[in-house]
Motif scaffolding. Structure first.
Motif, PDB file in Angstrom:
ATOM      1  N   UNK A 109       0.832  -1.207   0.000  1.00 43.60           N
ATOM      2  CA  UNK A 109       0.000   0.000   0.000  1.00 43.60           C
ATOM      3  C   UNK A 109       0.854   1.240   0.000  1.00 43.60           C
ATOM      4  N   UNK A 110       0.606   2.133  -0.940  1.00 44.33           N
ATOM      5  CA  UNK A 110       1.180   3.471  -0.855  1.00 44.33           C
ATOM      6  C   UNK A 110       0.049   4.393  -0.427  1.00 44.33           C
ATOM      7  N   UNK A 111       0.217   5.049   0.708  1.00 45.76           N
ATOM      8  CA  UNK A 111      -0.845   5.900   1.222  1.00 45.76           C
ATOM      9  C   UNK A 111      -0.938   5.735   2.721  1.00 45.76           C
ATOM     10  N   UNK A 112      -1.912   6.376   3.313  1.00 48.71           N
ATOM     11  CA  UNK A 112      -2.034   6.419   4.763  1.00 48.71           C
ATOM     12  C   UNK A 112      -2.847   5.214   5.255  1.00 48.71           C
ATOM     13  N   UNK A 113      -2.153   4.280   5.902  1.00 52.05           N
ATOM     14  CA  UNK A 113      -2.815   3.068   6.390  1.00 52.05           C
ATOM     15  C   UNK A 113      -3.951   3.396   7.353  1.00 52.05           C
ATOM     16  N   UNK A 114      -3.781   4.462   8.135  1.00 52.37           N
ATOM     17  CA  UNK A 114      -4.798   4.769   9.140  1.00 52.37           C
ATOM     18  C   UNK A 114      -6.152   5.052   8.480  1.00 52.37           C
TER      19      UNK A 114
END
Lengths: 141, 383
Positions: A109-114
Motif C-alpha cells: 500500500x502506498x498511502x495512509x494506512x490509518x
C-alpha cells in the motif's frame, strides 16, 4: 458476462458491481479520501508482460469511475495497492483477506494506512464486490 | 483457540542479535560486517549526556563517526526525521546507529528510509512499498520495552493531525541489534516500569492477537516468565546488570513476537492516548492492558490460559490481575485519570484508536469508536 482479469472490461464490470452493492453503499458512505488505484505486476508466466493499472474513483459509497489506467496515473492516486497477479487472484477468490495481505507483504500500500483502517468495512466490501465479478483468470483461460 | 493464522503462517526475524555487557563499544565491528564506513548516531539529549556507555560507543566508533543527532523527542515526528536525514546526508553517512528507546529507534528507521530514497519521510508512508533494502541500521536499545530493534514498524507522530502513523515495511527491520545491558543501568524507576510494562503488553497482545502462531507464542511466553522474575528487580535495583540483561532480552523476544503476531486493541488505545493526550506509550499500555484483557475475556474465556500457566497462575482470568499487580508494585498510575488525562479527550482517543491497524487483530472485533467508549471510561476511572 465474464471478463479476463486484469483488463479494462473487468475493471468496468467491477465498478458496476460496486454500484449495485447495497453493502458497499452503506459501508463506503463515509469514504471521502479519494481515488484508489490497483496495480497488477507483470506476470509473464500468464502472458502479462507489463504491469496493469486500474483506477477507481470512489466517493461516499459510490464508484464514480472505474477503468484501466497507466502507471503514472495510478501512482498519483491517494491510495495505490500493488500486488502480484497470484495475490490479486487470491483476493478476488476470497482466499486472501486484504488487510492480512497488506501486513504479510503480499499486497503493498502506498498511502495512509490509518485511513484504510478507519474504513476497513468499506475495504472488505470492495473485496467482496471483486469476488462477484464474473472473472476469467489468465492462467485458466 | 486456533485461528486461521495458526494453521498458515510465516515468521520473520532477519535481525542479527549481539548480546553482551559492553557490546556497545564494539559497534565498529558490526559496521565493518555491513561494509559501512560512516555512522550517523541518532539519540536524545538525555542519553547523549548520560555518560559511560554512550561515551564508550562514541569512542569505539572513532573515525567512523559521521555525526550525532540528539534532538529526538518522545514520539518524534516527520519534521525531526526529515531534519536528521538531511543532516545525515550532509555528513555523507552510510549507516544509522540508533541509541535509545522506541522513539529514537523509530526515528532511526525513518531516517534510513529518507536517506535512501530522498525527499520527506511523508513521501514514503505506506505498507511494504519499499522495493529494496534501506540504509543499514544498527540499533542499541536503552530501555527494556519497545522491542523496536527487531520490528518492521516505525510509529511516527503527525503533529498536524495529532495522530501517530505507522510505517510498516519488511525493509525497515534493522540489520543489527546490539543488546548491551550497560545502556540501561541507571534508567529511572518510572521509565523502567513503564517500558517494562510495554514489553509485557507486547507479549500479552501477541498471545491474544488473531495473527498469533506457535513461534510467537513461545517468544511471548518466555517474555512473561522473564519479566515476572526480573522486571521488579530491575525496577528496585537500577544498577543490577543481570536484571537489566534479562529484561532487555525479554523485551527483544516480545518485539520479535509481536512483529509477526501483531498486537491488538490495547496498542490501538495506547497509540490514541499518545497522539491525543501525549501519554507515554508504555504507561498507556500498562493502564489499559488489564481492562482490555477483561474486555476480550468476555467473548473468549480461555484466551489467557497459556499465559497463566507460564506465570504459575491457576486461571487465565488471573492474568489481568497479575498485570495490575506488577504495575502497582512499581508504583505506576493505575488509571488515565491518575495519569492526568482529561475525561473529555476520550472521544478523540476512541476516534484515533479506531484508525490504528493494531485494532484489526484484536480477538474481540471492534470497528466503531462508540464500541470502545465504555471501555475507555473504565480505563479512565479504573472501576
Amino acid at each position: 458476462m465474464s471478463h479476463k482479469f486484469p483488463s479494462d472490461a473487468w475493471t468496468q464490470s467491477f465498478g458496476r458491481v460496486i454500484n449495485a452493492s447495497d453493502d458497499y453503499k452503506q459501508r463506503g458512505k463515509n469514504w471521502r479520501a479519494g481515488a484508489v488505484s490497483f496495480i497488477v505486476t507483470a506476470a509473464p508466466e500468464v502472458g502479462m508482460t507489463q504491469d496493469f493499472g486500474m483506477f477507481l474513483d470512489l466517493h461516499e459509497g459510490e464508484c464514480r469511475s472505474a477503468r484501466s489506467c497507466d502507471l503514472t496515473e495510478a501512482e498519483k492516486a491517494p491510495f495505490m495497492i500493488r500486488a502480484e497477479y497470484g495475490w490479486w487472484k487470491s483476493v478476488i477468490r476470497g482466499n486472501l483477506e486484504p488487510v492480512r495481505g497488506l501486513i504479510t507483504g503480499k499486497l503493498k500500500l502506498k498511502g495512509d494506512l490509518t485511513v484504510i483502517v478507519r474504513h476497513i468495512g468499506a475495504a472488505k466490501s470492495l473485496a467482496e464486490c471483486a469476488s462477484h465479478v464474473e472473472t476469467i483468470f489468465l492462467d485458466e483461460a | 483457540m486456533e485461528t486461521e493464522a495458526q494453521t498458515q503462517y510465516s515468521f520473520r526475524m532477519p535481525v542479527k542479535l549481539v548480546f553482551g555487557v559492553g557490546a556497545g563499544g564494539d559497534v565498529s565491528a558490526e559496521m565493518a560486517e555491513l561494509g559501512r564506513r560512516r555512522a550517523f548516531v541518532v539519540t536524545d539529549s538525555s542519553i547523549a549526556s548520560s555518560g559511560s556507555a554512550f561515551d564508550k560507543l562514541i569512542k569505539g566508533l572513532g573515525p567512523r563517526l559521521a555525526g550525532v543527532f540528539k534532538e529526538v523527542t518522545q514520539d518524534s515526528g516527520f519534521e525531526i526525521i526529515d531534519k536528521a536525514a538531511n543532516m545525515a546526508a550532509d555528513a555523507e553517512a552510510d549507516c544509522v546507529v540508533s541509541v535509545g528507546g522506541g522513539s529514537v529507534i523509530d526515528t532511526g528507521k525513518g531516517i534510513c528510509v529518507a536517506l535512501k530514497n530522498g525527499g520527506s519521510i511523508r513521501d514514503h508512508m505506506g505498507v511494504n512499498i519499499l522495493a529494496e533494502p534501506q540504509t543499514p541500521h544498527i540499533v542499541l536499545p536503552t530501555t527494556s520495552g519497545t522491542g523496536s530493534e527487531v520490528t518492521n514498524v516505525a510509529v511516527i507522530y503527525d503533529s498536524v493531525e495529532k495522530r501517530k502513523k505507522n510505517l510498516l515495511d519488511h525493509h525497515i527491520y534493522p540489520n543489527t541489534a546490539v543488546l548491551d545491558p550497560e545502556f540501561l543501568v541507571g534508567l529511572p524507576q518510572a521509565v523502567t516500569a513503564a517500558t517494562g510494562m510495554d514489553a509485557v503488553t507486547h507479549a500479552i497482545e501477541a498471545l491474544h492477537s488473531m495473527m498469533k502462531n506457535p513461534v510467537s507464542d513461545a517468544l511471548a511466553l518466555q517474555t512473561l516468565g522473564l519479566m515476572n522474575q526480573w522486571l521488579p528487580v530491575a525496577w528496585a535495583e537500577p544498577a543490577n546488570i543481570a536484571a537489566r540483561g534479562h529484561t532487555l532480552v525479554a523485551s527483544n523476544l516480545a518485539g520479535a513476537a509481536f512483529s509477526n503476531a501483531m498486537v491488538g486493541l490495547c496498542h490501538a488505545i495506547a497509540h490514541g492516548l499518545g497522539g491525543v493526550a501525549r501519554v507515554p506509550h508504555g504507561l498507556a499500555n500498562s493502564i489499559a492492558l488489564p481492562h482490555v484483557m477483561r474486555f476480550n475475556l468476555e467473548v473468549s474465556p480461555g484466551l489467557y490460559d497459556q499465559a497463566a500457566k507460564a506465570l504459575g497462575l491457576s486461571a487465565g482470568e488471573d492474568v489481568a490481575g497479575w498485570v495490575e499487580g506488577m504495575a502497582r508494585r512499581m508504583e505506576l498510575p493505575m488509571t488515565l485519570k491518575d495519569a492526568g488525562v482529561a475525561e473529555d479527550s476520550l472521544v478523540e482517543v476512541a476516534e484515533a484508536a479506531m484508525t490504528d491497524g493494531a485494532a484489526l487483530y484484536n480477538p474481540r472485533p471492534v470497528f466503531e469508536p462508540d464500541e470502545i467508549m465504555p471501555l475507555l471510561r473504565l480505563i479512565w476511572a479504573g472501576n
